[in-house]
Design a protein around this motif. Sequence first.
Motif, mmCIF file in Angstrom:
data_model
loop_
_atom_site.group_PDB
_atom_site.id
_atom_site.type_symbol
_atom_site.label_atom_id
_atom_site.label_comp_id
_atom_site.label_asym_id
_atom_site.label_seq_id
_atom_site.Cartn_x
_atom_site.Cartn_y
_atom_site.Cartn_z
ATOM 1 N N UNK A 1 -11.807 3.529 -8.398
ATOM 2 C CA UNK A 1 -11.952 3.333 -9.492
ATOM 3 C C UNK A 1 -11.672 1.943 -9.776
ATOM 4 N N UNK A 2 -11.442 1.144 -8.909
ATOM 5 C CA UNK A 2 -10.522 -0.043 -8.678
ATOM 6 C C UNK A 2 -10.540 -1.000 -7.382
ATOM 7 N N UNK A 3 -10.987 -2.312 -7.082
ATOM 8 C CA UNK A 3 -11.550 -3.174 -6.613
ATOM 9 C C UNK A 3 -10.281 -4.392 -6.560
ATOM 10 N N UNK A 4 -9.154 -4.433 -5.611
ATOM 11 C CA UNK A 4 -8.185 -5.855 -6.308
ATOM 12 C C UNK A 4 -8.242 -6.918 -5.414
ATOM 13 N N UNK A 5 -8.896 -8.496 -5.537
ATOM 14 C CA UNK A 5 -9.036 -8.988 -4.596
ATOM 15 C C UNK A 5 -7.857 -9.660 -4.586
ATOM 16 N N UNK A 6 -6.490 -10.036 -3.997
ATOM 17 C CA UNK A 6 -5.535 -11.380 -4.400
ATOM 18 C C UNK A 6 -4.677 -11.743 -3.394
ATOM 19 N N UNK A 7 -5.288 -11.255 -2.611
ATOM 20 C CA UNK A 7 -4.082 -11.960 -0.493
ATOM 21 C C UNK A 7 -5.364 -12.015 0.045
ATOM 22 N N UNK A 8 -5.330 -13.538 0.663
ATOM 23 C CA UNK A 8 -5.984 -14.531 0.963
ATOM 24 C C UNK A 8 -6.131 -13.745 2.615
ATOM 25 N N UNK A 9 -6.611 -12.707 3.004
ATOM 26 C CA UNK A 9 -7.160 -12.323 4.431
ATOM 27 C C UNK A 9 -6.389 -10.568 4.482
ATOM 28 N N UNK A 10 -6.056 -10.327 5.767
ATOM 29 C CA UNK A 10 -5.922 -8.870 5.285
ATOM 30 C C UNK A 10 -4.966 -8.603 4.917
ATOM 31 N N UNK A 11 -4.676 -7.083 4.165
ATOM 32 C CA UNK A 11 -3.768 -6.622 3.308
ATOM 33 C C UNK A 11 -2.640 -5.976 4.817
ATOM 34 N N UNK A 12 -1.807 -5.757 4.756
ATOM 35 C CA UNK A 12 -0.758 -4.848 5.892
ATOM 36 C C UNK A 12 -0.824 -3.836 4.651
ATOM 37 N N UNK A 13 -0.329 -3.530 4.242
ATOM 38 C CA UNK A 13 1.105 -2.854 2.819
ATOM 39 C C UNK A 13 0.697 -2.537 1.640
ATOM 40 N N UNK A 14 0.605 -1.796 1.192
ATOM 41 C CA UNK A 14 1.032 -0.868 -0.427
ATOM 42 C C UNK A 14 1.754 0.035 -0.076
ATOM 43 N N UNK A 15 2.991 -0.465 -1.939
ATOM 44 C CA UNK A 15 3.665 0.923 -1.735
ATOM 45 C C UNK A 15 3.499 1.582 -3.704
ATOM 46 N N UNK A 16 3.852 2.323 -3.758
ATOM 47 C CA UNK A 16 3.608 2.084 -5.205
ATOM 48 C C UNK A 16 5.266 2.027 -5.882
ATOM 49 N N UNK A 17 6.172 1.764 -6.595
ATOM 50 C CA UNK A 17 7.219 2.335 -6.745
ATOM 51 C C UNK A 17 7.801 3.798 -7.625
ATOM 52 N N UNK A 18 9.064 3.608 -7.000
ATOM 53 C CA UNK A 18 9.189 5.418 -7.868
ATOM 54 C C UNK A 18 8.606 6.222 -8.951
ATOM 55 N N UNK A 19 8.438 5.425 -9.878
ATOM 56 C CA UNK A 19 8.038 5.588 -11.186
ATOM 57 C C UNK A 19 6.367 5.764 -11.304
ATOM 58 N N UNK A 20 6.052 4.758 -10.411
ATOM 59 C CA UNK A 20 4.766 4.314 -10.590
ATOM 60 C C UNK A 20 3.893 3.820 -10.834
ATOM 61 N N UNK A 21 4.703 3.085 -11.848
ATOM 62 C CA UNK A 21 3.853 1.881 -12.846
ATOM 63 C C UNK A 21 3.760 0.635 -12.089
ATOM 64 N N UNK A 22 4.371 0.114 -11.285
ATOM 65 C CA UNK A 22 4.644 -1.056 -10.662
ATOM 66 C C UNK A 22 3.468 -0.814 -8.632
ATOM 67 N N UNK A 23 3.039 -1.339 -8.338
ATOM 68 C CA UNK A 23 3.338 -1.152 -6.935
ATOM 69 C C UNK A 23 2.950 -2.553 -6.479
ATOM 70 N N UNK A 24 3.333 -2.799 -5.198
ATOM 71 C CA UNK A 24 3.316 -4.360 -4.436
ATOM 72 C C UNK A 24 2.052 -3.639 -2.564
ATOM 73 N N UNK A 25 1.674 -5.148 -2.550
ATOM 74 C CA UNK A 25 1.215 -5.244 -1.633
ATOM 75 C C UNK A 25 1.737 -6.775 -0.940
ATOM 76 N N UNK A 26 1.620 -6.805 0.481
ATOM 77 C CA UNK A 26 1.844 -7.615 1.305
ATOM 78 C C UNK A 26 0.337 -7.952 2.807
ATOM 79 N N UNK A 27 0.667 -9.146 2.893
ATOM 80 C CA UNK A 27 -0.773 -9.609 4.095
ATOM 81 C C UNK A 27 -0.687 -10.433 4.948
ATOM 82 N N UNK A 28 -1.676 -10.924 5.591
ATOM 83 C CA UNK A 28 -1.634 -12.040 6.175
ATOM 84 C C UNK A 28 -0.860 -13.316 5.706
#
Length: 449
Positions: free
Chosen positions: A262-289
């Motif tokens: 349903x969604x494709x998110x483009x925010x990082x400049x390069x490979x995205x190495x990790x994603x994780x939802x918060x315990x409640x699910x209202x936030x999520x984080x991503x990290x990359x190269x």
Amino acid sequence: MKLCEDPTLERHFQGHKGPVSCVDFSPNHKQLASASADKSLMIWRLAPKGRSLRFVGHQDALTGVQFSPAGNLVATSSKDRTVRLWTPHMNGKSTVLKAHLAAVRSVAFSYDGHKLVTASDDKSVKVWSVHRQCFDFSLSQHTNWVRCARFSPDGRLIASCGDDRSVRLWDTFNRRCINCFTDYGGSTTFVEFNPSGTCIASAGEDSSLKIWDLRTNKLIQHYQVHSTGISSFSFHPSNNYMISSSTDGTVKVLDLLEGRLIYTLHGHKGAVMTVSFSRSGELFASGGTDRQVLLWRTNFDRRSYQDVLQQHTRRSTPDPPPHILDIHPRGPHLHEPRPTSIQITPTVADTQSADPHIIELGHAVHSTTKTGLTVYIWMLLYLLLHFLLLLLCNESLYSTQTVSVLEERLTVTEDKLKECLVHQGQIIRDVQASGEGRRTGSEGTDSSS
């Protein structure tokens, strides 16, 4: 308050000096932990203008990070063959756990917080006692590097995956492998149980994401939405959604009930190495190269499922009505990317992300005399173990198990000796730099007088 229509980029965090390999939210949603190839652990305060903490202690790149269920500990894994337990506070204390003989690729707590599970390039999965802070037992049937291992929500099972192209399911009571899934075209890099514990999902270098029903041992969903390998994914607490990250530079949001992207998110400049939802699910984080950690806010955990579907329908041409196999398929059913998925590319930098004030922690202070004595003791122990090993081998007075134990102790001692030598060298350099600074300062005072 008007709810946002789509996932939105809320903040970004910059402070790592290398690629970000793993992220995890604290249970109270006040902190976000990130691990990096720069050998550091960062604890980001999510409150505006909150101070961030950098923990240093590992000797090589970090590969995994996770908060304990109570939030009082943070576990990290590293290529330096160790696991560390940190207290995420200003004191910067950590406990080193060592039993692996090669790089440790992942670390995770059991849901009750009593155990840790780790995966390693030594082809083993190891379980540790958090309370006693020591190694408990090992699971060894993988035939190649193990990339990831996770506990089931009830703690009775462990799922692991690796470069042998398999996903293994282990019984933690009997310490045996009870199932093995092998339908993969390449290395499997990530595995996780869904929140209810009825399914496991796995992903790998062949860019496929598969979900298996543990009650029937059947593959029930198969997604092929990324163009290159998948690095990680995370289930939403509702079981209805999943986010995935990839070296193709995107984050994907999947609707698991409808079986579609349903969604494709483009925010990082390069490979995205990790994603994780918060315990409640209202936030999520991503990290990359790109060395950034991005914080996203979504709203599909606060709105009814039908509202999300209606919003998606208004935004794009809907997919054909789902076949019943998309929801409860009897066999493997491939979900390919749809051109109608919503593309989100943040073009305006968020206004909440001022460069955080980072406090450096983890640099221990020791005298050169004490460090020199420590090096001497470890050197004597290393020579003694080496002598015993040679003696046993030459005299044939050994069993395979005895030699294996001695070799492991020898490896641990060698690592400790190297660590002490590196630390001693750093102290000597710091003392020399301090002396030069004092001499420069005194010379400047003399000239001015």
